[in-house]
Design a protein around this motif. Sequence first.
Motif, short mmCIF file in Angstrom:
data_model
loop_
_atom_site.label_atom_id
_atom_site.label_comp_id
_atom_site.label_asym_id
_atom_site.label_seq_id
_atom_site.Cartn_x
_atom_site.Cartn_y
_atom_site.Cartn_z
N GLN A 216 0.86 -1.42 -0.17
CA GLN A 216 -0.42 0.04 0.09
C GLN A 216 0.69 1.54 -0.14
N CYS A 217 2.15 1.10 0.77
CA CYS A 217 2.86 2.62 0.68
C CYS A 217 3.33 2.99 -0.81
N GLU A 218 3.97 1.66 -1.30
CA GLU A 218 4.41 1.72 -2.84
C GLU A 218 3.24 2.37 -3.57
N GLU A 219 1.82 1.66 -3.29
CA GLU A 219 1.36 2.04 -4.10
C GLU A 219 0.62 3.86 -4.29
N ASP A 220 0.55 4.05 -2.97
CA ASP A 220 0.73 5.55 -2.10
C ASP A 220 1.46 6.62 -2.76
N ASN A 221 2.63 5.94 -3.13
CA ASN A 221 4.10 6.87 -2.89
C ASN A 221 4.82 6.45 -3.60
N PRO A 222 4.84 5.99 -5.93
CA PRO A 222 5.15 5.46 -6.21
C PRO A 222 6.65 5.93 -6.81
N GLN A 223 6.69 7.27 -6.80
CA GLN A 223 7.86 7.89 -7.18
C GLN A 223 9.08 7.88 -6.13
N ASN A 224 9.11 7.25 -5.42
CA ASN A 224 10.31 7.45 -4.14
C ASN A 224 9.94 5.82 -3.15
N PHE A 225 9.37 4.85 -3.46
CA PHE A 225 9.40 4.29 -2.93
C PHE A 225 9.56 3.06 -3.28
N HIS A 226 10.11 2.26 -3.16
CA HIS A 226 10.34 1.24 -4.20
C HIS A 226 10.21 -0.11 -3.53
N TYR A 227 9.79 -1.27 -3.08
CA TYR A 227 9.74 -2.25 -2.52
C TYR A 227 10.33 -3.84 -2.91
#
Length: 305
Positions: A216-227
């Motif tokens: 969910q965190c990656e979906e919300d912050n695709p520009q600077n979080f990569h899982y």
Amino acid sequence: MALILQDATTDVRRVPVRPLKLEDANAMIMPPTNLYTPEAPHTATILSVREISHQIYEIVFDHRGFMMYLEGQAFGVMVPPNPNNPFEPERVSRRRIIFAASSRYGEYFNGRSATICVSNEDDDETIKYLCDAKSGYHLQLVGPTLTETLLGDSSPAAATHIFVAKSGAAIAPFRAHLHRFFKEDIPTFKFSGDAWLFYGARNNLQCRLYDEEFMQCEEDNPQNFHYNFFIDILDRDAGGLGKMVFDMLVDNEAYIYLVGSQEMVDQVEVVFRGFAGSSNGQKCNWKEIKDELVSKNQWRVEIYD
């Protein structure tokens, strides 16, 4: 529990936190360390215990705002004396170091709750007590301690941070950082850097805690979080993520944090050694590269079995 609000400007869910005095600039310069000792521990009250994966338990406790800590630090957890056993009236168990899995604002973003994760497979008195505990039970805390998983930069909000954990509860300090980066609404802290998380294996999703939360965190912050899966950092192909991470460390002064067994750390070093040997740059020796990373606080390792 705090209400999750929708940020109208960034369209990212953020949670208001309190008290904001926890942003004291002095804590960034000199993190709180050993505020409580085995001789004078702090007593906290357990709020909840739940099994979040096979034999791995999440324990949330209330420290009443007296246990100041930063993301990446750990607590020394001890079983309290047993008043019901006349043969052990003054029992104090061996101290067990356990990472905080919540930010300084805690699981409920109120500055007094904190979360830890433990594996019930460990043959340890403290772990058994935690896994069998109920709401209202007490535990004794010392610390906080450990500094290798604190953010290694004087301007952490703008840096690139690479978090690596192979499985299980080693993910705890990274969850704390990611909450601060992407989940909490902090007026004086806005993360503008990049965060990479390498965790778990494709054939064993059971070992990955908080998986849905991170997705969910990656979906919300695709520009600077990569899982990504842990195995991806071991990719030796020229176009793989492992090479990308190596280049970020050498060329872009990124910070890497590895929490897990020595075997895990060795696996990552073997891959980086191969990339160093094939580099066209001036630095082709992994030992020299690593020594420089260490000197700049970019290489941060905590052995945590």
